[in-house]
Design an enzyme around this catalytic site. Structure first.
Site, mmCIF file in Angstrom:
data_model
loop_
_atom_site.group_PDB
_atom_site.id
_atom_site.type_symbol
_atom_site.label_atom_id
_atom_site.label_comp_id
_atom_site.label_asym_id
_atom_site.label_seq_id
_atom_site.Cartn_x
_atom_site.Cartn_y
_atom_site.Cartn_z
ATOM 1 N N GLY A 89 0.819 -1.204 0.000
ATOM 2 C CA GLY A 89 0.000 0.000 0.000
ATOM 3 C C GLY A 89 0.849 1.248 0.000
ATOM 4 C CG LEU A 90 2.161 3.102 2.985
ATOM 5 C CD1 LEU A 90 3.532 3.000 3.636
ATOM 6 C CD2 LEU A 90 1.282 4.078 3.735
ATOM 7 C CB CYS A 91 0.830 3.434 -3.921
ATOM 8 S SG CYS A 91 -0.148 1.924 -3.840
ATOM 9 N N GLY A 92 -1.452 5.937 -2.422
ATOM 10 C CA GLY A 92 -2.630 6.722 -2.760
ATOM 11 C C GLY A 92 -3.822 5.851 -3.138
ATOM 12 C CB ALA A 248 0.200 5.901 -7.309
#
Length: 293
Positions: A89-92, A248
């Site tokens: 994760g941590l990609c908007g 992203a």
């Protein structure tokens, strides 16, 4: 009101988070260039492959004798959704936008009375879709151990899809991924890969080309190229996803770093005002005590 120690701890915590987000932004920027070059290099091959498929299929009469990957099963009842997302994760909104497109497509098909099956490529898409489509998910392809996407991973995914198709598990397969355009723009895309869509995006190109004679005939060539075309399109989707993910993440971490800076500034102002208020209060108490004596 928080004490000065609580404010100092909060500021230190946000500063530590800011260092992490800044480091992640720099790592994503370094990985983005390589991923973007790989995605852009794969586009001409995938597009040319689609052009060849369109050219070949133009000389084949769709019927019982034509390749199954071209003609399909003749039905449109069972759909397989191949949803490609990231492993982290941590990609908007990168993962959620792909999952949202697949979810809307699945709900539309189910509303028409169709049967939907989902093959997840990437853990994040699985985590999002299993809440609503837990029974429709038939498999998860975990690529967390893969450091760099290669053609072998695409062949593995396409092999699963082709195996399901040969077993009669579905009639139509649609590939979901995010097409990379820029660091701040990734386009969720749905592409039908089985049966082959004829003349989508390449009809004008084929019409302007010369007419070729093939040996052996078109049907035999298509029987060999159609499975490879599925792997090529999956490979392109994985590369586009890799570039989109890094773009992203770079954008998301840049926003997080800016937000952390704003929060540090705000908390520092609160800390200074609280400290000044406490100093003023202590001075007033000292002066009042002196006057009382």
């Amino acid at each position: 009101m928080p004490s000065l120690k609580d404010l100092r701890n909060r500021i230190a915590s946000v500063k530590a988070t800011q260092k992490i987000t800044k480091a992640m932004q720099m790592v994503a920027a370094a990985k983005l260039r390589r991923a973007q070059m790989a995605a852009e290099a794969a586009r001409p091959f995938a597009e040319r492959m689609a052009t060849v498929m369109t050219n070949l299929s133009g000389g084949v009469t769709i019927g019982p004798e034509s390749p199954h990957l071209l003609a399909g099963t003749g039905q449109d009842q069972t759909h397989l959704l191949v949803v490609c997302t990231a492993e982290r994760g941590l990609c908007g909104a990168f993962n959620s936008s792909i999952a949202r497109l697949a979810r809307d497509h699945a709900l539309r098909l189910m509303g028409q009375g169709k049967t939907v099956k989902i093959l997840c490529v990437g853990k994040k898409g699985y985590d999002i879709l299993r809440r609503q489509f837990g029974q429709q998910i038939i498999d998860l392809v975990d690529l967390r151990a893969v450091k760099q996407i290669g053609y072998g991973e695409a062949e593995m995914v396409s092999g699963k899809v082709l195996q399901l198709f040969e077993a009669g598990e579905f009639d139509v397969a649609t590939l979901f991924y995010s097409r990379f355009r820029s660091v701040i723009q990734q386009i969720p895309t749905a592409q039908q890969i089985i049966p082959l869509e004829i003349g989508t995006g390449t009809a004008d190109l084929v019409a302007n080309e010369a007419v070729y004679e093939y040996e052996p005939d078109e049907g035999e060539i298509l029987a060999n190229l159609l499975p490879r075309n599925v792997a090529v399109q999956v490979f392109r989707a994985l590369l586009e996803n890799a570039a989109s993910e890094q773009g992203a993440r770079m954008s998301a971490m840049d926003n997080a770093t800016r937000n952390a800076g704003d929060m540090i500034k705000k908390q520092t102002q609160i800390y200074n005002r609280s400290r000044q208020a406490m100093i003023t209060k202590e001075l007033i108490e000292i002066i009042s005590g002196a006057e009382a004596l």
